[in-house]
Structures are given as C-alpha cells and as structure tokens.
Design a protein around this motif. Structure first.
Motif, mmCIF file in Angstrom:
data_model
loop_
_atom_site.group_PDB
_atom_site.id
_atom_site.type_symbol
_atom_site.label_atom_id
_atom_site.label_comp_id
_atom_site.label_asym_id
_atom_site.label_seq_id
_atom_site.Cartn_x
_atom_site.Cartn_y
_atom_site.Cartn_z
ATOM 1 N N SER A 14 2.129 2.889 -6.329
ATOM 2 C CA SER A 14 1.241 3.938 -6.832
ATOM 3 C C SER A 14 0.483 3.495 -8.078
ATOM 4 O O SER A 14 -0.680 3.861 -8.276
ATOM 5 C CB SER A 14 2.046 5.205 -7.138
ATOM 6 N N ALA A 50 -1.938 2.388 4.140
ATOM 7 C CA ALA A 50 -0.548 2.756 3.844
ATOM 8 C C ALA A 50 0.120 3.416 5.042
ATOM 9 O O ALA A 50 1.275 3.112 5.371
ATOM 10 C CB ALA A 50 -0.507 3.690 2.636
ATOM 11 N N TYR A 51 -0.590 4.323 5.702
ATOM 12 C CA TYR A 51 -0.012 5.012 6.856
ATOM 13 C C TYR A 51 0.197 4.067 8.040
ATOM 14 O O TYR A 51 0.974 4.358 8.945
ATOM 15 C CB TYR A 51 -0.900 6.184 7.276
ATOM 16 N N ARG A 87 0.793 -1.227 0.000
ATOM 17 C CA ARG A 87 0.000 0.000 0.000
ATOM 18 C C ARG A 87 0.831 1.286 0.000
ATOM 19 O O ARG A 87 0.419 2.290 -0.573
ATOM 20 C CB ARG A 87 -0.944 0.011 1.210
ATOM 21 N N ASN A 88 1.986 1.282 0.656
ATOM 22 C CA ASN A 88 2.785 2.510 0.706
ATOM 23 C C ASN A 88 3.934 2.501 -0.304
ATOM 24 O O ASN A 88 4.886 3.258 -0.177
ATOM 25 C CB ASN A 88 3.330 2.759 2.116
ATOM 26 N N SER A 122 5.777 9.963 0.404
ATOM 27 C CA SER A 122 4.522 10.576 0.857
ATOM 28 C C SER A 122 4.207 10.202 2.298
ATOM 29 O O SER A 122 3.508 10.944 3.001
ATOM 30 C CB SER A 122 3.360 10.124 -0.036
ATOM 31 N N PHE A 123 4.721 9.055 2.737
ATOM 32 C CA PHE A 123 4.367 8.522 4.048
ATOM 33 C C PHE A 123 5.475 8.718 5.089
ATOM 34 O O PHE A 123 5.366 8.218 6.202
ATOM 35 C CB PHE A 123 4.012 7.037 3.911
ATOM 36 N N ARG A 175 1.923 12.948 -3.212
ATOM 37 C CA ARG A 175 3.355 13.188 -2.997
ATOM 38 C C ARG A 175 3.699 14.673 -3.119
ATOM 39 O O ARG A 175 4.572 15.164 -2.400
ATOM 40 C CB ARG A 175 4.194 12.330 -3.946
ATOM 41 N N GLU A 233 6.727 6.413 -1.949
ATOM 42 C CA GLU A 233 7.035 6.037 -0.568
ATOM 43 C C GLU A 233 7.275 7.256 0.315
ATOM 44 O O GLU A 233 6.939 7.258 1.501
ATOM 45 C CB GLU A 233 8.273 5.133 -0.537
ATOM 46 N N LEU A 237 -5.122 4.874 1.783
ATOM 47 C CA LEU A 237 -4.119 5.641 2.520
ATOM 48 C C LEU A 237 -4.080 5.261 3.996
ATOM 49 O O LEU A 237 -3.004 5.246 4.609
ATOM 50 C CB LEU A 237 -4.380 7.140 2.366
ATOM 51 N N PRO A 280 7.301 2.871 7.215
ATOM 52 C CA PRO A 280 7.768 3.589 6.019
ATOM 53 C C PRO A 280 8.928 2.867 5.341
ATOM 54 O O PRO A 280 9.744 2.212 5.993
ATOM 55 C CB PRO A 280 8.219 4.946 6.580
#
Length: 226
Positions: free
Chosen positions: A14, A213-214, A10-11, A127-128, A179, A125, A210, A218
C-alpha cells in the motif's frame, strides 16, 4: 534526471501504491522496479534494498542526476516521495492556500501514523480477499468515524475531493479507502464520502494498479479471522 521507483507486489504494498500514484497523476516519467515482498522471498529481496536504502523497505525513489559523476539521491519514505513529486510538478497536488495545505498535510501525517484503530487491523492484502469477514462493532464504529471525518471535509471544501481539487491527501488514502469500503460500504449517512470513494477508486491510474492486484493470488494471513 532519471527517476527509478522501487515499488512492491501490487496486492501487498500500500505504501508503494501511494508513491506510484503521485508520480502517475502528475505525468512524471519514471522507471519502475517491482520488488516481490511476499514471504518467504520478501526477506531476501528487502535485503537487496537495504544495500542502498537505510529504511530497507519499499517504496524507494532513486534520482540519478544526468551529470558526469552520476550523483544519486535516495528518497526512502512514501510521504517524502509524494512531497518531492508535488514540488517537481509545480505543486499540483497540494492546495495553494497555506492553511488548507497545512490541513491536507495533517491528513497525510495521520494516515502515516496508521489513522486510528481500524486500519492496522485490516491489512491491505485483505482488500483482495473474495470473502470478507464481518467487522466487529468496534471496527464499524471506527470506520464510520473516519467516514464522518471525510464527510465533514467534503462538505467544508465542497468536493469533489477532500480539499477541493485532487491532492496528496486523497492519494495517500486510496489504500485505506479500498480496505474500508470493501468491508463496509458507506451508508446513506455519508453520501459525499460514498461518492468521493467511488470516484477515487475509479480514477484510471488507481484502476490500473487494482486490476493488476486483483489478477494476483491473494495473500492470506491467519490473523485476519481472529
């Protein structure tokens, strides 16, 4: 007809996110198999994908016909999957007007070609990451150039999405919007872009991806700081 989407971590994935969102936004039923694409297991898992997909990466959509021979069709590109989903949903995700539709497809293609200089330099990646780097002057200029492109489209088609209604153009941009805005929030010069980005990232299916992902550790790359 049975649909199986091979998506990714998920993280990190894209491209898979784009395909997944198109299926979710059109309420098409599908089974999802999440492929772990983190290193080092990435290479082993991708090798398994290569046994049925020539592209050897995610996303892959496997369509199995409910016929005696169980014929399968393999779609192994995110745009091809999104276009197929649009057709399967009676063209819900592209504008009716042929000229507007062509313009929306131009945005799809531009995104697929990395959309300028900044997107390749900011991994999905990143983004997180809890701590973001300060963008260079060149990156700020590139980001604001994209914000202006989107501002112009939102003005031209009067929103709330780039071409009026939600389309594949919006969905394909979700990872890039994430991002970019996580590193540089649109200024007051881009009010429509700011509202569009916030609305896009708060759509229920986007939030669901998301949130997952969060919740993951990371994935850091040394190149991020250089």
């Amino acid at each position: 007809m049975k649909l199986t989407l091979y998506s990714g971590t998920r993280n990190a994935s894209s491209w898979a996110m784009r395909a997944w969102l198109s299926l979710k936004e059109t309420n098409i039923e599908f089974e999802e198999i999440i492929v772990d694409i983190k290193r080092p297991q990435r290479w082993r898992n991708i090798a398994e994908i290569s046994t049925f997909s020539p592209a050897s990466r995610v996303p892959v959509l496997v369509i199995e016909q409910q016929t005696p021979d169980q014929k399968k069709t393999i779609i192994y590109d995110s745009i091809a999957i999104m276009e197929f989903v649009n057709e399967l949903s009676n063209n819900q995700l592209l504008p009716d007007d042929s000229l507007v539709r062509a313009e929306a497809r131009s945005m799809l293609a531009w995104q697929h070609a990395d959309m300028g200089k900044i997107c390749p330099s900011l991994s999905f990646e990143s983004s997180f990451y809890p701590d973001k780097k300060i963008l260079s002057a060149d990156n700020v200029k590139s980001a604001e150039g994209l914000y202006q492109v989107w501002e112009n489209l939102l003005t031209k088609y009067q929103g709330p999405y780039l071409f009026g209604d939600l389309s594949l153009a919006d969905l394909t941009l979700v990872p890039s919007v994430l991002r970019l805005t996580s590193h540089l929030e649109p200024s007051s010069h881009f009010p429509l872009t700011k509202a569009w980005a916030e609305g896009l990232l708060n759509r229920p299916h986007v939030k669901a991806w998301l949130d997952d992902a969060y919740g993951l550790e990371p994935i850091y790359y040394d190149s991020y700081l250089h």
